[in-house]
Design a protein around this motif. Structure first.
Motif, short mmCIF file in Angstrom:
data_model
loop_
_atom_site.label_atom_id
_atom_site.label_comp_id
_atom_site.label_asym_id
_atom_site.label_seq_id
_atom_site.Cartn_x
_atom_site.Cartn_y
_atom_site.Cartn_z
N ASN A 1 7.03 6.87 0.96
CA ASN A 1 5.57 6.95 0.80
C ASN A 1 5.24 7.48 -0.59
O ASN A 1 5.80 8.48 -1.03
N GLY A 2 4.36 6.78 -1.26
CA GLY A 2 3.97 7.23 -2.60
C GLY A 2 4.93 6.79 -3.69
O GLY A 2 4.84 7.25 -4.82
N LYS B 1 4.60 1.35 -4.52
CA LYS B 1 4.63 -0.06 -4.09
C LYS B 1 3.24 -0.68 -4.14
O LYS B 1 3.03 -1.74 -4.73
N SER B 2 2.28 0.01 -3.50
CA SER B 2 0.92 -0.55 -3.45
C SER B 2 0.33 -0.64 -4.85
O SER B 2 -0.36 -1.61 -5.19
N THR B 3 0.61 0.37 -5.67
CA THR B 3 0.08 0.36 -7.02
C THR B 3 0.62 -0.84 -7.81
O THR B 3 -0.13 -1.53 -8.50
N GLN C 1 -3.10 -2.93 2.05
CA GLN C 1 -2.72 -1.95 3.07
C GLN C 1 -3.97 -1.43 3.78
O GLN C 1 -3.97 -1.20 4.98
N1 LIG Z 1 -6.47 6.11 -6.58
C1 LIG Z 1 -5.46 6.90 -6.93
N2 LIG Z 1 -5.69 7.93 -7.77
C2 LIG Z 1 -4.67 8.76 -8.15
N3 LIG Z 1 -3.41 8.61 -7.74
C3 LIG Z 1 -3.14 7.61 -6.90
C4 LIG Z 1 -4.13 6.70 -6.45
N4 LIG Z 1 -3.57 5.79 -5.62
C5 LIG Z 1 -2.28 6.14 -5.55
N5 LIG Z 1 -2.00 7.21 -6.31
C6 LIG Z 1 -0.69 7.85 -6.49
O1 LIG Z 1 0.21 6.88 -6.98
C7 LIG Z 1 1.48 7.02 -6.36
C8 LIG Z 1 1.92 5.69 -5.76
O2 LIG Z 1 1.07 5.36 -4.67
P1 LIG Z 1 1.20 4.00 -3.86
O3 LIG Z 1 -0.01 3.86 -3.02
O4 LIG Z 1 1.51 2.90 -4.80
O5 LIG Z 1 2.44 4.30 -2.93
P2 LIG Z 1 3.15 3.38 -1.85
O6 LIG Z 1 4.52 3.16 -2.34
O7 LIG Z 1 2.32 2.18 -1.56
O8 LIG Z 1 3.19 4.34 -0.58
P3 LIG Z 1 2.97 4.04 1.00
O9 LIG Z 1 4.29 3.64 1.53
O10 LIG Z 1 2.55 5.35 1.52
O11 LIG Z 1 1.92 2.99 1.14
C9 LIG Z 1 1.34 8.15 -5.36
O12 LIG Z 1 1.91 9.30 -5.92
C10 LIG Z 1 -0.12 8.33 -5.17
O13 LIG Z 1 -0.41 9.69 -4.94
#
Ligand SMILES: Nc1ncnc2c1ncn2[C@@H]1O[C@H](COP(=O)(O)OP(=O)(O)OP(=O)(O)O)[C@@H](O)[C@H]1O
Ligand SMILES: [Mg+2]
Lengths: 233, 403
Positions: free
Chosen positions: A23-24, A27-29, A70
């Motif tokens: 988590n974090g 991936k989503s970013t 997501q």
């Molecule tokens: N809008 C935002 N503003 C600031 N930081 C953000 C924002 N969205 C995500 N982050 C940070 O960017 C990092 C990557 O987040 P991301 O959502 O891409 O994770 P993920 O791999 O998709 O996780 P998950 O499995 O929980 O969906 C995290 O540390 C998160 O705290």
């Protein structure tokens, strides 16, 4: 802070690439950059070897990139058909939105994805989590995507619905779509993907063909952030 | 909500011994409501997109000042057009509409592109524009206004019984056609349709309401003195026992057109769909490729346009421009939209609801005035009604299980 740092990933037509990570991990970013929701500070997106200029979700749609977010990205106050066609409404010859035609199309596609889906007239806020997810999936597959991004598309689905989405992914893959699939279910990923890429703390740990790795290898990549095959070699 | 309006009207009618629903009073309440009702339709879109516009009363005042100055100074004294020149009214109206639209667009740009909360932008505008108007007119009352322009005020411009009936019949026919068309479209796609009797009842009620309303307006007779003057102006003498009803005021016709156009925008255009989508979930709208910032500009510009239009109606009804024209209208307009079911949380609201809301507010105020309630108490009651209406609406929604 760098949520995604120096990550490079390939996707070929007819291929499913899984994206894994804690988590974090970022991936989503990463996929939001591809879908135009965010802009990268540096780096390029190449489609068919050509540099693609994606600065907004509308740009991404123009390149036939469809995304299931997501968060689903549904307007809760609108019904399923309005959400499915949001931003691309069907219009009649006077340029007015044609709700009946959109509802008819929605019925057709939902019959394929989730035959138990009945609540076509209600705002999607009145739907269950899984039903909402079905609407988001329907929206992404309706418009003949060439690249499909699915960010945890089965997180809220029941066993049967999950199996239907798995079948759908195989079907779309056979049609030659390239698919990015994000999921935390390594079993499912081994089954559906051709290759998997693992991220940790915004960096790419490694990309491997699923035939070449075991589920344990993937798990250790996710948790330890190390690629056991590369370490061994 | 229609039920609430009917209930309020009947209660006041009994309390005033039948005066409240007399043709004369219905006519007056109707023309008094028009300018607030027009603006309330624009406010629906503003509130649906999770914004607010506190500056509408001041925009109205400034647009009215510009139209007034055009009529009594710029076009006549400065450009030398003679009084009654047929160009004066159209230019003055265009001026008001343009000024309103531009100020609205400015509000939208500040809220949408500069991310200043619309509450702050328009709270500022509330103070700014009425006082800019004050400088423009040096605080003076402007009048007499152009005679052509006065027909948009109400009593000075009505269709008369014959044309009113024609409008009524056309409107009734359109309603029947719309219902029938909707049913046929549903059937064509194989969707379930309401039972035929329900559709017939609905049609009869709507047609009855349209014809009844026009009948009441036609029953309000033009005073004998005024008729005599009209005949004298034409160089004729009035026949003995001649009477004429007012019929549908042109301002109300404008409101009807606004209501139809705004409803079509809300339900049948992409613009309207995006307004509601943005209100329901701004992120989803953005991810669907909707340019929500430009949408904000358009929504506020439309609100400003409505304020400009209301400026014309208001000054024509009052027959001059005064510095306090539209004073506190923002409160009545927001109250009308909210009583009409527009949710401040965004994403929910209807045009007809806002118009009904405007009529409810005006009916309560006029009714209390007729019963002899003094102004402070009138304001107290309107304030309470606003809160109670939203309260009941909330309870009702909870019961139905909708958000
Ligand atoms: N809008 C935002 N503003 C600031 N930081 C953000 C924002 N969205 C995500 N982050 C940070 O960017 C990092 C990557 O987040 P991301 O959502 O891409 O994770 P993920 O791999 O998709 O996780 P998950 O499995 O929980 O969906 C995290 O540390 C998160 O705290
Ligand atoms: Mg994620």
């Amino acid at each position: 802070m760098r949520a995604v740092d120096g990550v490079s990933i390939d996707l070929h037509p007819g291929e499913v690439v899984g994206l894994l990570g804690h988590n974090g991990a970022g991936k989503s970013t990463l996929i939001k950059i591809l879908s135009g929701a965010y802009q990268a500070d540096s780096g390029d997106i190449l489609i068919n070897g050509q540099k693609a200029d994606i600065r907004s979700p509308a740009d991404a749609r123009r390149y036939n990139i469809e995304t299931i977010y997501q968060t689903l990205a549904l307007a809760d106050n609108l019904d399923a058909a309005s959400n499915l066609f949001l931003g691309r409404e069907l219009v009649n010859r006077f340029g007015l939105v044609d709700d009946d035609a959109m509802e008819a199309e929605t019925r057709k596609i939902m019959a394929r994805l989730n035959p138990n889906f009945r609540k076509l007239k209600e705002p999607v806020s009145a739907l269950s989590g899984g039903q909402r997810q079905s609407v988001a999936i329907a929206r992404a597959v309706y418009f003949n995507a060439r690249i499909l991004i699915m960010d945890e598309p089965t997180a809220a689905l029941g066993v049967h619905e999950t199996a239907m989405v798995a079948d759908l992914i195989k079907e779309l893959k056979a049609q030659g779509l390239g698919i990015f699939l994000i999921s935390h279910d390594t079993r499912e990923m081994m089954d559906l993907c051709d290759r998997v890429s693992v991220m940790k703390n915004g960096k790419l740990v490694g990309s491997e063909r699923v035939e070449d790795v075991t589920e344990d290898d993937i798990l250790s990549m996710i948790i330890l952030g190390k690629n056991p095959r590369r370490e061994a070699a | 909500m229609i039920g609430a309006l009917i209930l309020i009207s009947l209660a006041f009618n009994i309390a005033t011994g039948g005066l409240f629903l007399s043709p004369r009073n219905v006519f007056n309440i109707t023309i008094q409501t028009v300018s607030v009702a027009i603006m309330a339709t624009g406010m629906v879109f503003v509130i649906v997109t999770r914004h607010i516009d506190l500056s509408v009363g001041s925009i109205l005042a400034f647009a009215s000042a510009v139209a007034g100055v055009l009529q009594v100074r710029w076009l006549t004294q400065d450009l030398g057009l003679e009084l009654g020149n047929p160009l004066i009214a159209p230019i003055a109206i265009l001026g008001a509409l343009l000024v309103g639209t531009l100020i609205g667009a400015l509000n939208g740009w500040l809220a949408g592109y500069q991310n200043i909360p619309s509450f702050i932008v328009t709270l500022g505008g509330l103070l700014v524009w009425r006082n800019v108007a004050w400088y423009l007119t040096s605080g003076q009352t402007l009048g007499p206004l152009d005679r052509t322009l006065l027909i948009f005020g109400g009593a000075e411009g009505t269709l008369g019984p014959t044309w009113s009936w024609i409008v009524a019949v056309v409107a009734a026919a359109a309603a029947v056609l719309a219902i029938w068309n909707g049913r046929r479209n549903k059937a064509r796609h194989g969707f379930p349709v309401k039972p035929a009797w329900a559709e017939v009842v609905l049609t009869v009620v709507i047609v009855g309401a349209i014809l009844g309303f026009i009948a009441v307006l036609n029953a309000y007779l033009v005073p004998e003195n005024k008729l005599k003057r009209i005949f004298e102006a034409r160089g004729e003498t009035m026949p003995e026992g001649y009477t004429a009803g007012y019929g549908l005021p042109i301002s109300v016709l404008i409101l009807i057109v606004v209501a139809i156009v705004m409803t079509v925008i809300a339900r049948k255009t992409r613009f309207g769909r995006y307004i509601f989508a943005t209100g329901g979930n701004p992120d989803a709208a953005l991810l669907s490729g909707i340019d929500t910032r430009w949408l904000t500009v358009k929504v506020f510009a439309l609100m400003g346009f409505m304020a400009g239009l209301s400026a014309v109606v208001a000054q024509a009804r009052l027959q001059n421009h005064t510095n306090d024209i539209g004073f506190q209208d923002e409160l009545r307009v927001i109250a009308a939209a909210v009583i009409g079911g527009t949710a401040l949380a965004g994403g929910v609201g209807t045009i007809y609801g806002a118009i009904l809301g405007a009529f409810i507010v005006q009916a309560i105020q006029s009714g209390m005035g007729m019963v002899g309630v003094d102004t402070p108490l009138q304001n107290i009651v309107v304030g309470l009604v606003l809160v109670v209406a939203v309260w009941i609406d909330g309870i009702y929604r909870k019961r139905l299980g909708v958000r």
